[in-house]
Write an enzyme that holds these catalytic residues in place. Structure first.
Site, PDB file in Angstrom:
ATOM      1  N   ASP A   1      85.762  70.014  40.849  1.00  0.00           N
ATOM      2  CA  ASP A   1      86.430  69.106  40.817  1.00  0.00           C
ATOM      3  C   ASP A   1      87.559  70.443  40.545  1.00  0.00           C
ATOM      4  OD1 ASP A   1      84.315  66.814  40.565  1.00  0.00           O
ATOM      5  OD2 ASP A   1      85.012  66.583  38.268  1.00  0.00           O
TER       6      ASP A   1
ATOM      7  N   CYS B   1      91.207  61.813  35.346  1.00  0.00           N
ATOM      8  CA  CYS B   1      89.973  61.559  33.867  1.00  0.00           C
ATOM      9  C   CYS B   1      89.947  63.170  33.244  1.00  0.00           C
ATOM     10  CB  CYS B   1      88.018  61.811  34.526  1.00  0.00           C
ATOM     11  SG  CYS B   1      87.749  60.677  35.321  1.00  0.00           S
TER      12      CYS B   1
ATOM     13  N   TYR C   1      72.461  59.725  40.458  1.00  0.00           N
ATOM     14  CA  TYR C   1      72.838  61.260  40.805  1.00  0.00           C
ATOM     15  C   TYR C   1      72.663  62.331  39.510  1.00  0.00           C
ATOM     16  CZ  TYR C   1      77.419  60.370  39.477  1.00  0.00           C
ATOM     17  OH  TYR C   1      78.810  59.414  38.793  1.00  0.00           O
TER      18      TYR C   1
ATOM     19  N   ASN D   1      96.170  54.569  27.305  1.00  0.00           N
ATOM     20  CA  ASN D   1      97.486  55.283  27.553  1.00  0.00           C
ATOM     21  C   ASN D   1      98.511  55.372  26.699  1.00  0.00           C
ATOM     22  OD1 ASN D   1      98.514  54.359  30.423  1.00  0.00           O
ATOM     23  ND2 ASN D   1      98.895  52.509  30.450  1.00  0.00           N
TER      24      ASN D   1
ATOM     25  N   HIS E   1      95.839  53.968  32.333  1.00  0.00           N
ATOM     26  CA  HIS E   1      95.570  54.466  33.829  1.00  0.00           C
ATOM     27  C   HIS E   1      95.108  55.759  33.432  1.00  0.00           C
ATOM     28  CE1 HIS E   1      98.464  51.737  33.944  1.00  0.00           C
ATOM     29  NE2 HIS E   1      98.558  51.801  35.259  1.00  0.00           N
TER      30      HIS E   1
ATOM     31  N   GLU F   1      87.979  64.839  41.153  1.00  0.00           N
ATOM     32  CA  GLU F   1      87.103  64.953  41.930  1.00  0.00           C
ATOM     33  C   GLU F   1      88.024  65.421  43.255  1.00  0.00           C
ATOM     34  OE1 GLU F   1      87.015  62.085  40.776  1.00  0.00           O
ATOM     35  OE2 GLU F   1      84.866  61.386  40.691  1.00  0.00           O
TER      36      GLU F   1
HETATM   37  C1  5RP Z   1      84.562  60.596  37.429  1.00  0.00           C
HETATM   38  C2  5RP Z   1      83.232  61.117  38.341  1.00  0.00           C
HETATM   39  C3  5RP Z   1      83.648  62.140  37.769  1.00  0.00           C
HETATM   40  O1  5RP Z   1      81.979  63.495  38.880  1.00  0.00           O
HETATM   41  C4  5RP Z   1      83.252  63.544  36.832  1.00  0.00           C
HETATM   42  O2  5RP Z   1      83.260  64.997  37.143  1.00  0.00           O
HETATM   43  C5  5RP Z   1      82.986  63.401  35.932  1.00  0.00           C
HETATM   44  O3  5RP Z   1      81.506  62.774  35.842  1.00  0.00           O
HETATM   45  P1  5RP Z   1      80.269  64.172  36.137  1.00  0.00           P
HETATM   46  O4  5RP Z   1      80.394  64.268  34.572  1.00  0.00           O
HETATM   47  O5  5RP Z   1      78.862  62.828  35.855  1.00  0.00           O
HETATM   48  O6  5RP Z   1      80.335  64.985  36.813  1.00  0.00           O
HETATM   49  O7  5RP Z   1      82.692  60.568  38.413  1.00  0.00           O
HETATM   50  O8  5RP Z   1      85.979  60.719  38.133  1.00  0.00           O
HETATM   51 ZN    ZN Z   2      81.455  64.868  38.684  1.00  0.00          ZN
HETATM   52 CA    CA Z   3      80.690  61.560  38.317  1.00  0.00          CA
HETATM   53 ZN    ZN Z   4      82.426  62.084  40.938  1.00  0.00          ZN
END
Ligand code: 5RP
Ligand code: ZN
Ligand code: CA
Ligand code: ZN
Length: 214
Positions: A30, A55, A87, A98, A139, A177
């Site tokens: 990310d 996010c 996972y 928003n 969003h 990501e």
């Molecule tokens: C949201 C996701 C991403 O993987 C983000 O990195 C957050 O998830 P995590 O804490 O599980 O890695 O899925 O886009």
């Molecule tokens: Zn992630």
């Molecule tokens: Ca994730």
């Molecule tokens: Zn992800």
């Protein structure tokens, strides 16, 4: 890979860091920014160069103060009954929002405004101010970090918030990501490292942050 100290220094200066979680987890890198440093150009970078979901992760205590639930808890629908991930034990998804001063909410200007205002709120969280200033759905996806951060969960959500704490930034970080523009799959670690080197951003393994950060 760069060191955790390199990542903390970049983050303290408002610069992004690339974080690869682990080959045996998502296996994703990310791009992560302190939320307060996100400009329209930064959102454009996330769209064009990362390509995943934009996010904002918040600490558990900020999310609690803002009365933010996990999305799964508020969805009264059969698709949310079993939240089985390949996972991890659970996702960190909360609501989407928003800022009320946005128009559609999706433009680079709009998303950067929503994101920066979330950083301000994370520094001084207040549920009434939150409800008065933001609308949901929106969003920008909110993520709620685990209470004990990396002791509980080793996702990008917790890696980013732990990095913010170490860098004296408010507990609000943007994660997105990196996808491979050709295959659509996760960008390989080698390609993510090359991108980081090209742009002068640190690239770190989740493991090195888990080992170095409290
Ligand atoms: C949201 C996701 C991403 O993987 C983000 O990195 C957050 O998830 P995590 O804490 O599980 O890695 O899925 O886009
Ligand atoms: Zn992630
Ligand atoms: Ca994730
Ligand atoms: Zn992800």
């Amino acid at each position: 890979a760069d060191s955790a100290a390199d990542a903390v220094a970049a983050f303290a200066g408002g610069e992004p860091v690339l974080i690869h979680d682990a080959a045996d987890r998502e296996g994703e890198t990310d791009i992560v920014y302190p939320a307060g440093s996100v400009t329209p150009a930064a959102v454009a970078r996330l769209r064009n160069d990362a390509g995943g979901l934009v996010c904002v992760a918040l600490s558990d205590s900020v999310a609690a103060a803002l009365e933010l639930p996990f999305m799964q808890e508020v969805l009264d629908h059969p698709t949310a009954a079993a939240h089985d991930l390949a996972y991890d034990e659970r996702s960190s998804f909360s609501l989407t929002v928003n800022h009320r001063d946005t128009f559609t909410g999706i433009t680079d200007e709009d998303r950067s405004l929503t994101i920066r205002e979330l950083a301000g709120l994370a520094a001084d969280p207040d549920a009434d101010v939150f409800a008065a200033s933001f609308r949901s759905p929106g969003h920008v996806h909110l993520l709620r970090a685990a209470p004990e951060l990396l002791a509980d969960r080793e996702g990008h959500t917790e890696l980013g918030i732990a990095l913010a704490a170490a860098a004296d930034q408010p507990p609000a970080v943007v994660v997105c990501e990196m996808l491979d523009g050709e295959t659509g799959g996760a960008l390989s670690p080698a390609d993510a490292r090359a991108y980081a080197a090209e742009h002068g951003f640190p690239y770190v393994e989740g493991r090195s942050l888990v080992d170095a950060l409290p």
